[in-house]
Scaffold this motif. Structure first.
Motif, PDB file in Angstrom:
ATOM      1  N   SER A 126      61.041  59.988  51.270  1.00  0.00           N
ATOM      2  CA  SER A 126      62.290  60.258  51.976  1.00  0.00           C
ATOM      3  C   SER A 126      62.880  61.612  51.581  1.00  0.00           C
ATOM      4  CB  SER A 126      63.309  59.144  51.700  1.00  0.00           C
ATOM      5  OG  SER A 126      63.590  59.042  50.311  1.00  0.00           O
ATOM      6  N   ASP A 127      62.612  62.067  50.356  1.00  0.00           N
ATOM      7  CA  ASP A 127      63.078  63.390  49.933  1.00  0.00           C
ATOM      8  C   ASP A 127      62.420  64.488  50.770  1.00  0.00           C
ATOM      9  OD1 ASP A 127      64.647  62.318  47.883  1.00  0.00           O
ATOM     10  OD2 ASP A 127      63.001  62.410  46.433  1.00  0.00           O
ATOM     11  N   SER A 145      63.883  64.604  54.189  1.00  0.00           N
ATOM     12  CA  SER A 145      65.206  65.219  54.144  1.00  0.00           C
ATOM     13  C   SER A 145      65.122  66.731  53.982  1.00  0.00           C
ATOM     14  CB  SER A 145      66.023  64.604  53.003  1.00  0.00           C
ATOM     15  OG  SER A 145      67.276  65.240  52.876  1.00  0.00           O
ATOM     16  N   SER A 184      64.197  68.246  57.368  1.00  0.00           N
ATOM     17  CA  SER A 184      64.785  67.602  58.534  1.00  0.00           C
ATOM     18  C   SER A 184      65.205  68.602  59.607  1.00  0.00           C
ATOM     19  CB  SER A 184      65.991  66.751  58.115  1.00  0.00           C
ATOM     20  OG  SER A 184      66.988  67.570  57.508  1.00  0.00           O
TER      21      SER A 184
END
Length: 465
Positions: A48-49, A52, A55
């Motif tokens: 998820s890092d 992000s 993004s």
């Protein structure tokens, strides 16, 4: 197929002790250690890092072209924005008290990563094209001031980057130098052909009593992409009496091994915004201290002229230097991956080879070089039925893939060789792999090409622009 690639891009360290030295038993002992900002590194990234951090990328596009413009994570962009605001808030304080120490900090990190002897050997410039202008300008002055004879040679690879070729024309040819291009085979089967052609070119350069004043050697050629055996070619230059060797490694740092002591060139440049996660545009130029480089100057003459190239390059008038200053933040970002930059390079190489092999298997074609001769990019043959017959066809097909399929990938036209008949692969795609990529990006490309094949597409059907 591609089982080792996860769609959520999990490049996670299974054993965090690997970042702190670890032991041979942890399986990471072969990853060399590079500079780190912290005694206790920040936590490793989780999937998820990564999502992000990137993004801001267009989610509708399979961006498998990191090689052209690179990528910059959100955390680095945020740091850059803060630096820009500091400058604008109180520019006098920033210029007089902060700018030069921050640039020295970035140069020092680069010095350590590339294994240079001294920070004075490292200058920060806008891009590799600027670095080439600095080196070639010195050669032009050598002709203009009578240090070199008209007809003395400069040797460069046929696949040298287009802007560098233009720079050689502008500086060397115009000053009276004789330029020899080294023809290289493509597809490439081994380094032997490259070495043979390079030796022959140097010897042509020395015919009739001429001298070879400069050799320009790519570390990773752009189009078509292949890793050049730079250490071997630099050694050959020394054996053949070449005055100076300039390695153009626009794709070097973060993509291949970059060690100044091992490579042994007089000059080496690499962009930091392609594979090292910096914002555009920033590059370094290494100038070997033992080389007579007192005539090296930045092409933009400003107040620091005459104080050495590194100082000249650190102030070329009022401009945004923030991309020069985020190198510490970039290193912090890199160190959140298993093995740091060495681990990223290794995984990117393995993944791009895996994806390239998946694609050529799907299309019944071949890679442009053996896996050991590619870096984080590889050339992938496209179906011969497309009938790619010119650079214009290649560009139009690239536009079609972008506009109709949401796939961003460069296309290379390879002219048929004498005696080759129909059915020959004349188009190659250059695919990249970087940490933000997912296996779905390459499946999307595969399926787009398969759809074109199913629809009996040929380049002759493309609109004429």
């Amino acid at each position: 197929m591609a089982s080792s690639l996860h769609s959520n891009n999990t490049q996670i360290c299974p054993n965090p002790t690997a970042l702190n030295g670890g032991s041979a038993a942890d399986g990471n002992s072969q990853i060399s250690k590079k500079p780190r900002l912290y005694a206790d590194p920040p936590p490793l990234f989780i999937p998820s890092d990564i999502i992000s951090e990137f993004s801001h990328h267009d989610p509708a596009v399979a961006r498998i072209n990191n090689g052209s413009f690179g990528c910059c994570p959100s955390s680095v962009l945020s740091a850059q924005n803060q630096l820009q605001l500091q400058w604008l808030r109180q520019p006098d304080d920033f210029y007089f008290n902060q700018l030069q120490p921050k640039i020295i900090q970035s140069r020092t990190i680069i010095k350590d990563i590339i294994n240079a002897d001294h920070v004075d050997e490292v200058s920060i410039v806008d891009n590799a094209t600027t670095a080439a202008a600095i080196v070639l300008q010195q050669i032009a002055w050598g002709f203009a001031e009578g240090k070199f004879c008209r007809g003395d040679a400069a040797v460069m690879l046929h696949y040298a980057y287009g802007a560098v070729k233009k720079s050689v024309e502008a500086y060397v040819t115009r000053a009276g130098g004789y330029v020899i291009e080294v023809p290289l085979p493509f597809p490439v089967s081994s380094v032997d052909g490259i070495v043979k052609e390079f030796r022959q070119a140097l010897r042509r350069g020395k015919q009739n009593g001429r001298k070879v004043r400069l050799a320009v050697i790519d570390h990773v050629t752009s189009m078509p992409t292949v890793v050049i055996p730079v250490k071997e070619l630099v050694t050959i230059c020394r054996e053949e009496g070449v005055d100076q060797v300039f390695v153009d490694a626009a794709h070097g740092i973060g993509c291949v091994d970059v060690d100044m002591k091992q490579i042994g060139a007089d000059f080496y440049t690499s962009n930091l915004h392609k594979w090292f996660f910096c914002p555009p545009s920033v590059a370094f130029l290494y100038c070997k201290k033992s080389t007579n480089n007192s005539d090296l100057h930045h092409p933009v003459v400003s107040h620091e002229y005459g104080n050495g190239l590194a100082i000249e390059s650190a102030w070329i008038g009022t401009r945004d230097y923030s991309s020069y200053l985020v190198v510490p933040k970039v290193l912090e970002f890199i160190n959140r991956f298993e093995g740091g930059i060495e681990g990223i390079k290794k995984r990117n190489h393995e993944y791009v080879v895996e994806m390239g092999q998946m694609l050529v298997k799907a299309w019944g074609t071949r890679l442009g070089c053996p896996p050991e001769m590619c870096s984080s990019m590889v050339m992938v043959g496209l179906p011969a039925c497309f009938g790619i017959s010119s650079d214009h066809d290649a560009l139009e097909l690239r536009t079609c893939l972008r506009d109709k399929f949401g796939v961003e990938v460069p296309i290379y036209y390879r002219p048929p060789k004498d005696g080759e008949e129909g059915g020959v692969v004349t188009g190659y795609a250059r695919i990249s792999y970087q940490v933000y990529n997912k296996v779905e990006d390459y499946y999307k490309f595969r399926d787009a090409i398969n759809q074109l094949v199913d629809n009996a597409f040929t380049c002759a059907s493309l609109p004429i622009s």
